[in-house]
Design a protein around this motif. Sequence first.
Motif, PDB file in Angstrom:
ATOM      1  N   TRP A  36      52.306 -42.344  62.564  1.00  8.84           N
ATOM      2  CA  TRP A  36      50.941 -42.088  62.070  1.00  8.84           C
ATOM      3  C   TRP A  36      50.962 -41.226  60.812  1.00  8.84           C
ATOM      4  CZ3 TRP A  36      48.068 -37.587  61.444  1.00  8.84           C
ATOM      5  CH2 TRP A  36      46.722 -37.784  61.149  1.00  8.84           C
ATOM      6  N   LEU A  37      51.764 -40.176  60.815  1.00  5.64           N
ATOM      7  CA  LEU A  37      51.850 -39.308  59.639  1.00  5.64           C
ATOM      8  C   LEU A  37      52.404 -40.067  58.437  1.00  5.64           C
ATOM      9  CD1 LEU A  37      53.226 -36.043  61.296  1.00  5.64           C
ATOM     10  CD2 LEU A  37      50.946 -36.371  60.294  1.00  5.64           C
ATOM     11  N   SER A  38      53.382 -40.916  58.681  1.00 14.10           N
ATOM     12  CA  SER A  38      53.969 -41.692  57.594  1.00 14.10           C
ATOM     13  C   SER A  38      52.954 -42.639  56.979  1.00 14.10           C
ATOM     14  CB  SER A  38      55.173 -42.483  58.116  1.00 14.10           C
ATOM     15  OG  SER A  38      55.830 -43.147  57.070  1.00 14.10           O
ATOM     16  N   ASN A  39      52.079 -43.204  57.833  1.00 18.12           N
ATOM     17  CA  ASN A  39      51.043 -44.114  57.342  1.00 18.12           C
ATOM     18  C   ASN A  39      49.863 -43.373  56.726  1.00 18.12           C
ATOM     19  OD1 ASN A  39      51.503 -46.985  57.575  1.00 18.12           O
ATOM     20  ND2 ASN A  39      51.728 -46.659  59.770  1.00 18.12           N
ATOM     21  N   ALA A  40      49.347 -42.414  57.477  1.00 15.66           N
ATOM     22  CA  ALA A  40      48.095 -41.771  57.085  1.00 15.66           C
ATOM     23  C   ALA A  40      48.275 -40.733  55.986  1.00 15.66           C
ATOM     24  CB  ALA A  40      47.447 -41.118  58.310  1.00 15.66           C
ATOM     25  N   SER A  44      53.268 -44.567  53.351  1.00 18.71           N
ATOM     26  CA  SER A  44      54.607 -45.083  53.101  1.00 18.71           C
ATOM     27  C   SER A  44      54.648 -46.608  53.124  1.00 18.71           C
ATOM     28  CB  SER A  44      55.573 -44.536  54.153  1.00 18.71           C
ATOM     29  OG  SER A  44      56.828 -45.151  54.035  1.00 18.71           O
ATOM     30  N   ALA A  45      55.506 -47.140  52.253  1.00 17.01           N
ATOM     31  CA  ALA A  45      55.756 -48.582  52.270  1.00 17.01           C
ATOM     32  C   ALA A  45      56.772 -48.943  53.340  1.00 17.01           C
ATOM     33  CB  ALA A  45      56.253 -49.034  50.894  1.00 17.01           C
ATOM     34  N   MET A  46      57.493 -47.949  53.848  1.00 22.26           N
ATOM     35  CA  MET A  46      58.479 -48.162  54.924  1.00 22.26           C
ATOM     36  C   MET A  46      58.172 -47.183  56.060  1.00 22.26           C
ATOM     37  SD  MET A  46      61.989 -48.609  52.690  1.00 22.26           S
ATOM     38  CE  MET A  46      62.969 -48.983  54.140  1.00 22.26           C
ATOM     39  N   PRO A  47      57.076 -47.370  56.776  1.00 17.63           N
ATOM     40  CA  PRO A  47      56.668 -46.394  57.793  1.00 17.63           C
ATOM     41  C   PRO A  47      57.577 -46.333  59.017  1.00 17.63           C
ATOM     42  CG  PRO A  47      55.268 -48.331  57.884  1.00 17.63           C
ATOM     43  CD  PRO A  47      56.133 -48.493  56.674  1.00 17.63           C
ATOM     44  N   PHE A  48      58.576 -47.202  59.073  1.00 24.43           N
ATOM     45  CA  PHE A  48      59.463 -47.187  60.245  1.00 24.43           C
ATOM     46  C   PHE A  48      60.565 -46.145  60.120  1.00 24.43           C
ATOM     47  CE2 PHE A  48      60.878 -50.542  57.342  1.00 24.43           C
ATOM     48  CZ  PHE A  48      62.177 -50.146  57.072  1.00 24.43           C
ATOM     49  N   LEU A  49      60.816 -45.614  58.933  1.00 17.96           N
ATOM     50  CA  LEU A  49      61.885 -44.634  58.778  1.00 17.96           C
ATOM     51  C   LEU A  49      61.591 -43.340  59.535  1.00 17.96           C
ATOM     52  CD1 LEU A  49      63.115 -44.846  55.062  1.00 17.96           C
ATOM     53  CD2 LEU A  49      64.401 -45.332  57.133  1.00 17.96           C
TER      54      LEU A  49
END
Length: 371
Positions: A36-40, A44-49
């Motif tokens: 969520w933090l990576s997206n929001a 991020s274009a690679m939110p799975f990292l």
Amino acid sequence: MPTPTKKITELLQRPEVTTDLLQIVKSVVAATAAWWLSNAILDSAMPFLAPWTALLTVHATVYRSLSRGAQSTVASAIGVGLSFLIGNYLGVSLWTFALALFVGLLGARVTWIRDEGIAIATTAIFILGSGFDSQQPLLLERIIEIALGVAVGLAVNLIIIPPIRDRQASRYVDSINRRMGDVLTSMSDEFSDSWDTDRADEWFRETESMSDELNTAWQSVRFARESRRANPRGDLRKSLNPRVRNQAQSQAEETSYENILQRVDEGISHLRNLTRTLRDATYAEGEWDDSFRREWGNIVKDAGRSISDPDSDVEPVHERLDSLARALSDDQHLPTASWPLYGALITSMRHIAVVVDDVASAREAREPNKG
């Protein structure tokens, strides 16, 4: 007969099951929060990292999370740097992709990041495999995402009940004691009548099974010790309650699970020796002395009760063994050939009696540490 609901309740009350379920919950919370933090926040274009590194960071102890989290951060950063060097100077092709994996797997063998060194290769896979040209300007952001995942994993492991495994270690100790007591009780029941080599072999196999459980107990104790390192739960209890701190310090000096398990190991060894003696006794010629058989059997039964339940009310075993030895030495009718066998049985029980007393005392000392 226990109902399914009761069985499930008992299963959930086991320390190792509770710890495993808690570990699953913490991993889910950490990965979800990092995603969520990576997206929001980072968009991020690679939110799975971030969630990936969060999963790598959440371990069963805080100390291991700190150690592995640091290793994951370093290894992932090296993976990002490796991807930049290969992608920027050699380009992305079949052989350079293989080269990145080869170098990454070599780096994973470095001693100080060996536990999480595979992250070098996997990070290279993520970056080179997702299109290096589009990722090249964002390599710093990739490192930030990795650091975010590690930070979230550490935070979740610190906040959500860091485990202290003494309860699990204690359960193993109590289980072994109970099994030793059951074997001694069974010996007493059989000895009062008769027994054969098959029954003695069953007791011997049971002692071997106890040794296997003891090895598991040792692993649990080592894990419990690790769970206390860098664990705010234990430090918080001590800081809020000076009595807990002082009590922990005094008890640490008086007893430890390492000492308890060493004594239990000795008890298992003496019990195994006792089963061998009884097995060999099945081939002995001549009748048993009735008074010895009756008194020794009663002592063994009480010893079994004492070691399986230290709170049980029985007469001191050690003193009764001494009394039995004195009575036999005064018996002029006892065949001389019987003394080696009777002496071996008394000596083995004398050693076990000492362990019984030590384990009972250690139980009282460690009882407040359960948690």
